[in-house]
Design an enzyme around this catalytic site. Structure first.
Site, short mmCIF file in Angstrom:
data_model
loop_
_atom_site.label_atom_id
_atom_site.label_comp_id
_atom_site.label_asym_id
_atom_site.label_seq_id
_atom_site.Cartn_x
_atom_site.Cartn_y
_atom_site.Cartn_z
N GLY A 1 -9.33 -10.25 -18.26
CA GLY A 1 -8.61 -9.18 -18.93
C GLY A 1 -9.03 -7.81 -18.44
O GLY A 1 -9.22 -7.57 -17.24
N GLY A 2 -9.20 -6.89 -19.39
CA GLY A 2 -9.55 -5.51 -19.04
C GLY A 2 -10.83 -5.39 -18.26
O GLY A 2 -11.00 -4.47 -17.45
N GLY B 1 -0.14 4.27 18.27
CA GLY B 1 -0.58 4.94 17.04
C GLY B 1 -1.91 4.44 16.53
O GLY B 1 -2.65 5.17 15.86
N ALA B 2 -2.25 3.19 16.85
CA ALA B 2 -3.52 2.63 16.40
C ALA B 2 -4.69 3.39 17.04
O ALA B 2 -5.75 3.55 16.42
CB ALA B 2 -3.60 1.15 16.73
#
Length: 559
Positions: A214-215, A449-450
């Site tokens: 959960g949380g 771009g890498a």
């Protein structure tokens, strides 16, 4: 006999008897007379008595419930106090809020109010350096979080922030305490808010040693590093029962949120260990490499004379051919002191490696493409992994060394649909924003771009170095020739021969080892065997680097 010695003498109480006086009752001349026992006198309070009572209570609290402790051991798990003993320096722990108990009513919870309320909190040292810690106690309310439990964690988090000390959470909890309703949820919110405020200020480490449901799972997601133990640790927002009820899918705890899942698929777990002992020992090792807060530098060790260290093996590890794989970890081992490093997310996004190590006694963060996996390409998960590591290093004054051997970003519809543009921009943003010393080493290929994203000169690296094997270009020679000379190749009598000639020409003109250096985009083409020495000298040169970011509230990271 002294007064203090008399304090602890208890007089036995006689039972009523008939006493005959002169043959009368009640003091008459004849007959029996009933004599009432004396009224017992309360014990006199004394310091000794109070100290003994205090010690008895503390022993009872620290010992825990015997059967619950036995159940914990039977599951192969240590108790909360045993874990703290493994984590901290011997005898250094100071506990806070041992006597805290919940004040809740309803659903019969008021009938059981154990001390500590299921979490041990306090402070101690690791290798002599101050840390704050909490350890959830599964033997008390299943380690569930209620108002008092959360308040104890809030207190030590506040102390960690105010003193500039690392914060470590040992998680073993069934989640929110249902009987306390919204107050449990409110307690989680207080933890999350403090964790965000502490982010980039003090190192935060989360260790999952049992359930973390959960949380509670968000505490680990917000931490800088998360450790998990195989077989005993599980982490998820909704458990198997809920998953089955909603989707009809049956899944085990381990399949849904085990250590292998989060170490290899989700990327939530930074480190995965086989047992609690090795896990907590690695937590200690990690802390030894981190500064206490963002105003300090990581602790150093004595110099290794790395500035003059020659490593011949570096000339043997990396093949000259751009398409042959090798293990970038071997390069890292030759660069760092004693060949020792701590790799993060070893099982997740293995096409990029992120490690903490030391060079000449000083801590550095190393990012490198891994040609052994997917040829070292950048993809969605690799970009996320490297970006978060770069931002952590920048926040805590850890210099960055980037080892580049990247053919580009992974092509394909799956990557494009998954948002490779956005996720790649995270890594780009992280490097552009970083103000710590940054050194780039282009080991072999660096395409498209890498190349830019892997801390190139154009986005602000302080020192760009390259091996003679470097190939920096928009793309590889083969691919470039196929695009540029598509028509010529289609019309050629012998396309293979023409392609070979054009590839050689393209390589000679555009991707020779000194092409980028001639244009100032690489500061030096170095002998591979000198890499450790050159990097060490570069880090020494940049040690006093100061760069103030522009005045703003914060940037807008492409999350």
């Amino acid at each position: 006999m002294s007064t203090s010695e008399l304090d602890f003498i208890l007089v036995p109480l006689p039972t009523p008897v008939e006493e005959v006086i002169d043959g009368r009752p009640d003091g008459q001349a004849s007959g029996p007379r009933r004599v009432e026992p004396p009224v017992p006198q309360p014990q006199t309070r004394s310091m000794r008595l109070l100290r003994e009572q205090r010690e008895e209570l503390r022993e009872e609290v620290t010992a825990g419930h015997r059967q619950a402790v036995d159940r914990q051991h039977a599951l192969g798990k240590h108790t909360a106090r045993e874990r703290i003993d493994l984590l901290l320096d011997e005898g250094s722990f100071t506990e806070i809020d041992m006597y805290r108990r919940h004040q809740s009513h309803g659903l019969k919870i008021e009938e059981r109010r154990p001390y500590t309320d299921g979490v041990i909190t306090g402070s101690g040292t690791i290798h002599g350096r101050r840390v704050f810690v909490y350890a959830q106690d599964f033997t008390v309310f299943g380690g569930s979080l209620g108002e008092a439990h959360a308040s104890k964690i809030h207190k030590v988090m506040d102390l960690a922030i105010s003193t500039g000390s690392p914060f470590i959470g040992l998680n073993d909890s069934g989640g929110a305490r249902i009987q306390e309703g919204v107050m449990s949820l409110n307690g989680y919110g207080g933890i999350f808010q403090r964790s965000v405020q502490a982010s980039g200020v003090i190192p935060q480490i989360s260790v999952v040693l049992g359930p973390c449901a959960g949380g509670a799972a968000y505490s680990t997601a917000l931490a800088d590093f998360t450790f998990m133990v195989r077989d005993t640790a599980q982490m998820y927002l909704t458990g198997p029962d809920v998953v089955e009820a909603v989707s009809g899918q049956r899944v085990s705890h381990a399949e849904l949120g085990g250590a292998e899942v989060h170490g290899g698929r989700s990327g939530v777990a930074t480190f995965v260990h086989d047992d609690e002992e090795s896990c907590l020992e690695d937590v200690r090792y990690l802390v030894s490499m981190l500064p206490s807060n963002n105003l300090e530098f990581p602790p150093s060790t004595p110099s290794y004379d790395a500035a003059t260290d020659v490593r011949p093996r570096l000339a043997e590890i990396v093949p000259v051919e751009p398409n042959k794989p090798y293990d970038m970890r071997q390069v890292v081992a030759e660069l760092v002191d004693d060949g020792e490093f701590l790799e993060l997310h070893e099982g997740w996004a293995p096409n990029v490696i992120c490690v903490l190590a030391r060079i000449d006694g000083d801590v550095v963060g190393v990012v490198g493409n891994q040609p052994m996996v997917l040829a070292g390409v950048l993809d969605v998960v690799a970009s996320q992994k490297a970006a978060r590591f770069v931002r952590f290093c920048d926040a805590f004054n850890i210099p960055l060394v980037t080892l580049v051997d990247v053919p580009g970003f992974l092509p394909g519809t799956d990557q494009e649909y998954a948002g490779i543009i956005r996720h790649g921009a995270k890594l780009l943003y992280a490097y552009c924003e970083a103000t710590v010393p940054r050194i780039q080493v282009i080991v072999r290929k660096a395409y498209g771009g890498a190349y830019i994203v892997m801390d190139s000169r154009s986005i602000g690296t302080d020192l760009s170095l390259a091996w003679p094997t470097n190939e920096i270009a928009v793309m590889g020679a083969e691919g470039a020739v196929n695009v540029i000379f598509r028509r010529e190749l289609a019309a050629a009598v012998d396309p293979a021969e023409l392609r070979a000639e054009l590839v050689a020409e393209y390589s000679e003109q555009l991707v020779h080892p000194h092409y980028a250096a001639e244009r100032g985009l690489v500061d030096d083409v170095i002998d591979p065997v000198q890499t450790r020495a050159v990097v060490a000298r570069g880090l020494a040169m940049l040690r006093n680097k100061r760069k103030q970011p522009p005045q703003r509230k914060h940037g807008n990271v492409p999350l």
